[in-house]
Scaffold this active site. Structure first.
Site, PDB file in Angstrom:
ATOM      1  N   ASN A  56     -16.464  -4.310  -1.254  1.00 41.39           N
ATOM      2  CA  ASN A  56     -17.090  -4.008  -2.412  1.00 41.39           C
ATOM      3  C   ASN A  56     -18.573  -4.796  -2.435  1.00 41.39           C
ATOM      4  O   ASN A  56     -18.629  -5.755  -1.784  1.00 41.39           O
ATOM      5  CB  ASN A  56     -16.471  -4.653  -3.738  1.00 41.39           C
ATOM      6  CG  ASN A  56     -17.355  -4.816  -5.104  1.00 41.39           C
ATOM      7  OD1 ASN A  56     -17.797  -5.789  -5.294  1.00 41.39           O
ATOM      8  ND2 ASN A  56     -17.215  -3.628  -5.890  1.00 41.39           N
ATOM      9  N   TYR A  58     -24.254  -9.896  -8.716  1.00 39.20           N
ATOM     10  CA  TYR A  58     -23.727 -11.223  -9.820  1.00 39.20           C
ATOM     11  C   TYR A  58     -24.713 -12.329  -9.643  1.00 39.20           C
ATOM     12  O   TYR A  58     -25.010 -12.796  -8.507  1.00 39.20           O
ATOM     13  CB  TYR A  58     -22.371 -11.534  -9.349  1.00 39.20           C
ATOM     14  CG  TYR A  58     -21.401 -10.516  -9.045  1.00 39.20           C
ATOM     15  CD1 TYR A  58     -20.947  -9.810 -10.184  1.00 39.20           C
ATOM     16  CD2 TYR A  58     -21.015 -10.101  -7.775  1.00 39.20           C
ATOM     17  CE1 TYR A  58     -19.841  -8.589  -9.725  1.00 39.20           C
ATOM     18  CE2 TYR A  58     -20.268  -8.787  -7.478  1.00 39.20           C
ATOM     19  CZ  TYR A  58     -19.588  -8.372  -8.456  1.00 39.20           C
ATOM     20  OH  TYR A  58     -18.775  -7.192  -8.043  1.00 39.20           O
ATOM     21  N   ARG A  59     -25.129 -12.891 -10.635  1.00 35.48           N
ATOM     22  CA  ARG A  59     -25.995 -14.177 -10.509  1.00 35.48           C
ATOM     23  C   ARG A  59     -25.322 -15.177  -9.969  1.00 35.48           C
ATOM     24  O   ARG A  59     -24.145 -15.469 -10.178  1.00 35.48           O
ATOM     25  CB  ARG A  59     -26.562 -14.257 -12.053  1.00 35.48           C
ATOM     26  CG  ARG A  59     -25.388 -15.063 -12.953  1.00 35.48           C
ATOM     27  CD  ARG A  59     -26.034 -15.444 -14.206  1.00 35.48           C
ATOM     28  NE  ARG A  59     -25.201 -16.084 -15.208  1.00 35.48           N
ATOM     29  CZ  ARG A  59     -24.699 -15.921 -16.355  1.00 35.48           C
ATOM     30  NH1 ARG A  59     -25.099 -14.544 -16.688  1.00 35.48           N
ATOM     31  NH2 ARG A  59     -24.010 -16.593 -17.050  1.00 35.48           N
ATOM     32  N   TRP A 110     -18.568 -14.014 -11.283  1.00 35.74           N
ATOM     33  CA  TRP A 110     -17.712 -12.941 -11.524  1.00 35.74           C
ATOM     34  C   TRP A 110     -16.848 -12.891 -12.763  1.00 35.74           C
ATOM     35  O   TRP A 110     -16.208 -13.662 -13.216  1.00 35.74           O
ATOM     36  CB  TRP A 110     -16.758 -13.110 -10.266  1.00 35.74           C
ATOM     37  CG  TRP A 110     -17.144 -12.649  -8.672  1.00 35.74           C
ATOM     38  CD1 TRP A 110     -18.081 -11.810  -8.530  1.00 35.74           C
ATOM     39  CD2 TRP A 110     -16.703 -13.242  -7.703  1.00 35.74           C
ATOM     40  NE1 TRP A 110     -18.155 -11.671  -7.339  1.00 35.74           N
ATOM     41  CE2 TRP A 110     -17.329 -12.424  -6.530  1.00 35.74           C
ATOM     42  CE3 TRP A 110     -15.450 -13.932  -7.248  1.00 35.74           C
ATOM     43  CZ2 TRP A 110     -17.167 -12.571  -5.421  1.00 35.74           C
ATOM     44  CZ3 TRP A 110     -15.376 -14.315  -6.101  1.00 35.74           C
ATOM     45  CH2 TRP A 110     -16.021 -13.595  -5.051  1.00 35.74           C
ATOM     46  N   GLU A 127     -19.974   1.193  -2.038  1.00 35.13           N
ATOM     47  CA  GLU A 127     -21.599   0.954  -2.400  1.00 35.13           C
ATOM     48  C   GLU A 127     -22.492   1.289  -1.114  1.00 35.13           C
ATOM     49  O   GLU A 127     -23.668   1.759  -1.138  1.00 35.13           O
ATOM     50  CB  GLU A 127     -21.852  -0.339  -2.879  1.00 35.13           C
ATOM     51  CG  GLU A 127     -21.444  -0.737  -4.395  1.00 35.13           C
ATOM     52  CD  GLU A 127     -19.865  -1.090  -4.297  1.00 35.13           C
ATOM     53  OE1 GLU A 127     -19.316  -1.083  -5.556  1.00 35.13           O
ATOM     54  OE2 GLU A 127     -19.183  -1.187  -3.315  1.00 35.13           O
ATOM     55  N   ASP A 139     -29.973 -14.040 -20.685  1.00 34.90           N
ATOM     56  CA  ASP A 139     -29.402 -12.727 -19.972  1.00 34.90           C
ATOM     57  C   ASP A 139     -30.209 -11.554 -21.058  1.00 34.90           C
ATOM     58  O   ASP A 139     -30.800 -11.546 -21.566  1.00 34.90           O
ATOM     59  CB  ASP A 139     -27.844 -12.719 -20.249  1.00 34.90           C
ATOM     60  CG  ASP A 139     -27.210 -12.048 -19.117  1.00 34.90           C
ATOM     61  OD1 ASP A 139     -27.811 -11.199 -18.721  1.00 34.90           O
ATOM     62  OD2 ASP A 139     -26.017 -12.777 -18.963  1.00 34.90           O
TER      63      ASP A 139
END
Length: 473
Positions: free
Chosen positions: A161, A165-166, A179, A225, A274
């Site tokens: 995967n 993600y920040r 996550w 991906e 965000d």
């Protein structure tokens, strides 16, 4: 395989990249300047002097649809049509010529693994504090890596995967790993915990735009991906083996952080400004431990400003929903069109049109949307007929106003799954849903009067020619 530097040079040649040589601070200055440029529809930005670090910072690379399409190599509509045709070929019995074409397409699904690559040119000479990682908004809890391609592997079946993600920087050796519970990386971590192991993680920063776009996209189950990136680029992705982790990652990334996450360790993360337009609150998230940093010679740091409306988030999200509409329609062939408006932060509000043929169909389609992949986070689903353009807010509001009765056409679901970023939900990760059936009603749906005809008009050739004559095109 083409890299980020190739993309930068392409943007420079078409005058869609601004080189900035004045010194900027990574503490708010870069992000606020970029945000204002984004609002004005400006070019990509390459800051050559941030904190005197000697590491340029690329911003606003995906800031307009035109630039995103240029970096991906084709128009969003063409990509959508390509994948729609690709799906049809896989599901049908292709002819010999179609089979040969499909074989060529499928070849790029398999990345090429190399023993080494440019990303391993340098190691051990940089710390996180040497990289101009940005603090984006005044209320942020610190500096955040905002475009990391985080790569993990399922400890049980070995499937990969890659997601974005920040990562909040705590110190030179640790960061947060944002996550959310429903994310694949989190699921991999839970499996590692079950096996009593830590989870290997590789973080690639500064990758080919197609790889980054693929890592952001909500891909169908079973589609990797890196394979999807290969389809976008029409060439195999070049990967290299990790040194301290049992993982493969892009061979020409600008940086790669190798390390691990301990499933039993968490730490307060946030606040962070965000895409919802609010700061997400402080919560505990897993901790990423860095074992080694690799980078190219003269690396370039790639980042983004996460924020509402005019940000890169909005451009990318709009492209994603256009590209993946064929996948959604494959799962539910009653859907004509689907739109996630920017004002609904791309996952709170879904407007869908159907070609209605039986009573209860609108609710049935809405329920299927709320059960589909990332669409499960939708809070409000508005279902309209196929004579309504889901992207025209006036038409949608007109349909809601003239085709619904609140007592009959609104369905409230008391408690279901909610997005972790939804601060308004009843509970964290759990909240209500609303379905609005804004379709023309049938007698079996409780409407026993004749439904009035919609006013339509036909301009006719004479009226059209007169309008053109007097300049009303």
């Amino acid at each position: 395989m083409k890299d980020l530097r190739y993309s930068i040079e392409r943007l420079r040649k078409i005058n869609d990249l601004l080189d900035i040589n004045e010194r900027f601070s990574s503490d708010l200055q870069v992000s606020i300047f970029t945000d204002e440029v984004q609002r004005r529809g400006g070019p990509a930005l390459l800051f050559h002097d941030v904190d005197g670090s000697g590491i340029p910072v690329l911003m606003n690379a995906f800031g307009t649809k035109k630039r995103l399409e240029y970096l991906l190599g084709r128009e969003i509509e063409d990509i959508s049509n390509y994948f729609s045709s690709f799906i049809e070929q896989i599901l049908s019995k292709p002819s010999i010529s179609q089979g040969i074409s499909l074989y060529r397409d499928l070849k790029v699904l398999h990345p090429t693994v190399h023993g080494s690559g440019p990303v391993k040119d340098m190691q051990g000479d940089l710390k996180l504090s040497d990289i101009p990682i940005l603090k984006t908004w005044p209320g942020d809890g610190g500096r955040y890596i905002t475009l990391p391609v985080v790569i993990t592997k399922d400890p049980e079946n070995g499937s990969y995967n890659a997601g974005v993600y920040r990562m909040q920087v705590y110190d030179d050796e640790t960061t947060g790993m944002h996550w959310q519970r429903q994310k694949t990386g989190y699921m991999h971590m839970l499996k590692a915990k079950k096996l009593g192991k830590t989870l290997d993680v590789a973080v690639a920063i500064g990758v080919n735009p197609s790889i980054l776009f693929s890592a952001i996209s909500p891909l169908p189950e079973g589609l990797n991906e890196m394979s999807f990136a290969g389809l976008l680029m029409n060439e195999e992705v070049d990967l290299v083996k990790g040194e301290t982790v049992d993982l493969l990652y892009p061979s020409n990334a600008e940086f790669v952080l190798e390390g691990y996450v301990d499933p039993d360790e968490s730490r307060a993360e946030g606040p962070f400004g965000d895409h919802t337009g609010y700061y997400t609150p402080v919560e505990d998230y897993p901790v990423f431990h860095i074992k080694r940093i690799f980078h190219r010679k003269n690396p370039i740091y790639h980042a983004t400003v996460v924020g509402r409306f005019w940000s890169e988030d909005a451009v990318i999200a709009d492209a994603i929903q256009s590209i993946f509409l064929p996948f959604i329609k494959l799962q539910n062939q009653e859907i004509v069109d689907l739109y996630l408006p920017e004002e609904g932060v791309f996952n709170d509000l879904c407007i869908v049109s159907i070609r209605k043929s039986y009573p209860g169909q609108a609710r049935k389609v809405a329920m299927s949307i709320l059960s589909s992949g990332q669409l499960m986070f939708t809070k409000y689903v508005i279902v309209v007929d196929d004579d309504i353009n889901v992207r025209d807010r006036r038409e949608v509001l007109w349909a809601v106003s003239t085709r619904t009765d609140p007592a009959r056409d609104v369905e409230i679901i008391g408690l279901s799954v909610a997005d972790s970023l939804d601060h308004a939900s009843i509970y964290n990760n759990a909240g209500g849903k609303m379905i609005i059936d804004a379709t023309v009603k049938m007698p079996q749906e409780g409407f026993n009067r004749p439904w009035p005809r919609r006013i339509e008009k036909d301009l006719g050739k004479i009226v059209e020619s007169m309008l053109r004559k007097y300049g009303f095109e």
